[in-house]
Design a protein around this motif. Structure first.
Motif, mmCIF file in Angstrom:
data_model
loop_
_atom_site.group_PDB
_atom_site.id
_atom_site.type_symbol
_atom_site.label_atom_id
_atom_site.label_comp_id
_atom_site.label_asym_id
_atom_site.label_seq_id
_atom_site.Cartn_x
_atom_site.Cartn_y
_atom_site.Cartn_z
ATOM 1 N N ARG A 63 105.378 85.913 68.735
ATOM 2 C CA ARG A 63 105.984 86.828 69.598
ATOM 3 C C ARG A 63 106.143 86.504 70.946
ATOM 4 O O ARG A 63 107.328 86.982 71.459
ATOM 5 C CB ARG A 63 105.002 88.121 69.353
ATOM 6 C CG ARG A 63 105.800 89.481 69.918
ATOM 7 C CD ARG A 63 105.200 90.742 69.537
ATOM 8 N NE ARG A 63 106.248 91.768 69.942
ATOM 9 C CZ ARG A 63 106.054 92.953 69.661
ATOM 10 N NH1 ARG A 63 105.100 93.313 69.080
ATOM 11 N NH2 ARG A 63 107.085 93.672 69.977
ATOM 12 N N PHE A 64 105.092 86.073 71.560
ATOM 13 C CA PHE A 64 105.185 85.836 72.900
ATOM 14 C C PHE A 64 105.457 84.422 73.417
ATOM 15 O O PHE A 64 105.990 84.288 74.588
ATOM 16 C CB PHE A 64 103.941 85.934 73.648
ATOM 17 C CG PHE A 64 103.343 87.373 73.628
ATOM 18 C CD1 PHE A 64 103.572 88.352 74.594
ATOM 19 C CD2 PHE A 64 102.683 88.018 72.610
ATOM 20 C CE1 PHE A 64 103.307 89.434 74.814
ATOM 21 C CE2 PHE A 64 102.178 89.440 72.614
ATOM 22 C CZ PHE A 64 102.523 90.098 73.827
ATOM 23 N N GLY A 65 105.630 83.615 72.437
ATOM 24 C CA GLY A 65 106.338 82.164 72.835
ATOM 25 C C GLY A 65 105.355 81.613 73.799
ATOM 26 O O GLY A 65 104.143 81.344 73.829
ATOM 27 N N PRO A 66 106.151 80.921 74.879
ATOM 28 C CA PRO A 66 105.305 80.200 75.741
ATOM 29 C C PRO A 66 104.536 81.250 76.531
ATOM 30 O O PRO A 66 103.565 80.625 77.169
ATOM 31 C CB PRO A 66 106.519 79.310 76.764
ATOM 32 C CG PRO A 66 107.684 79.865 76.146
ATOM 33 C CD PRO A 66 107.438 80.687 74.990
ATOM 34 N N GLU A 67 104.730 82.290 76.640
ATOM 35 C CA GLU A 67 103.906 83.084 77.557
ATOM 36 C C GLU A 67 102.330 83.401 76.734
ATOM 37 O O GLU A 67 101.493 83.417 77.596
ATOM 38 C CB GLU A 67 104.617 84.690 77.263
ATOM 39 C CG GLU A 67 103.928 85.708 78.031
ATOM 40 C CD GLU A 67 103.809 85.437 79.847
ATOM 41 O OE1 GLU A 67 103.067 86.059 80.388
ATOM 42 O OE2 GLU A 67 104.612 84.501 80.125
#
Length: 187
Positions: free
Chosen positions: A36-40
């Motif tokens: 859901r957040f990917g690189p975050e």
């Protein structure tokens, strides 16, 4: 086989099965957050210096985001924003610093119209956007940093051009509602 022998066999098996179930559940939650957040996700883990703390932070962001009234824009409003973006880009040739500042304000205005609160400060905007737009969030960070430096006359024209490209990435995603489409698909 006596009852005590049976208990001695069943209890350890049950404990192992419970441990396996908890591990699988934890891995599943972690994978869902990563997707859901990917690189975050990785950025938050690095900032928190603790995976559990980062995951609590990301879940808190999801809970806050779920309370927001994020909405799609009608086609005519999307077209008006696209026209506004074109005007900002056209002004870049003559006044690059002003165009970047205008791009920042246009992105903020679009966020507000979509239902994202923008009065809580830049960091909260990042947190709110990260839930649905984690893959383009670094564009926003970079553009914002260049815009701030530009306000002090410390950004080159090439950096300002890059800021416009970065703002456009988030702008187009917010305008097209791609992040919201992922949520509606169950991602």
């Amino acid at each position: 086989m006596s009852a005590s022998t049976l208990v001695a066999i069943i209890v350890p098996i049950a404990v192992v099965l419970i441990i396996i179930a908890v591990a699988l559940w934890t891995l599943s939650r972690r994978r869902r957050l990563r997707e859901r957040f990917g690189p975050e996700y990785d950025r938050t883990v690095a900032e928190q210096n603790s995976r559990p703390a980062a995951e609590r932070e990301l879940r808190a962001r999801e809970e806050r985001h779920d309370r927001l009234d994020i909405k799609e824009l009608p086609a005519e409003v999307r077209h008006q924003y696209a026209d506004d973006w074109s005007s900002v880009q056209e002004r870049f040739v003559d006044r690059p610093g002003e165009a970047v500042a205008d791009a920042d304000r246009l992105v903020a205005r679009l966020m507000t119209e979509r239902g994202y609160p923008t009065d809580d400060g830049y960091e909260q905007r990042l947190a709110d956007l990260s839930v649905e737009h984690g893959r383009t969030l670094e564009h926003y960070r970079t553009a914002h940093e260049i815009n701030v430096r530009s306000g002090g006359g410390q950004a080159t024209t090439e950096e300002l051009r890059g800021a416009m490209v970065h703002y456009r990435a988030l702008f187009e995603e917010l305008l097209s509602d791609r992040g919201n489409a992922r949520r509606n698909d169950g991602s």
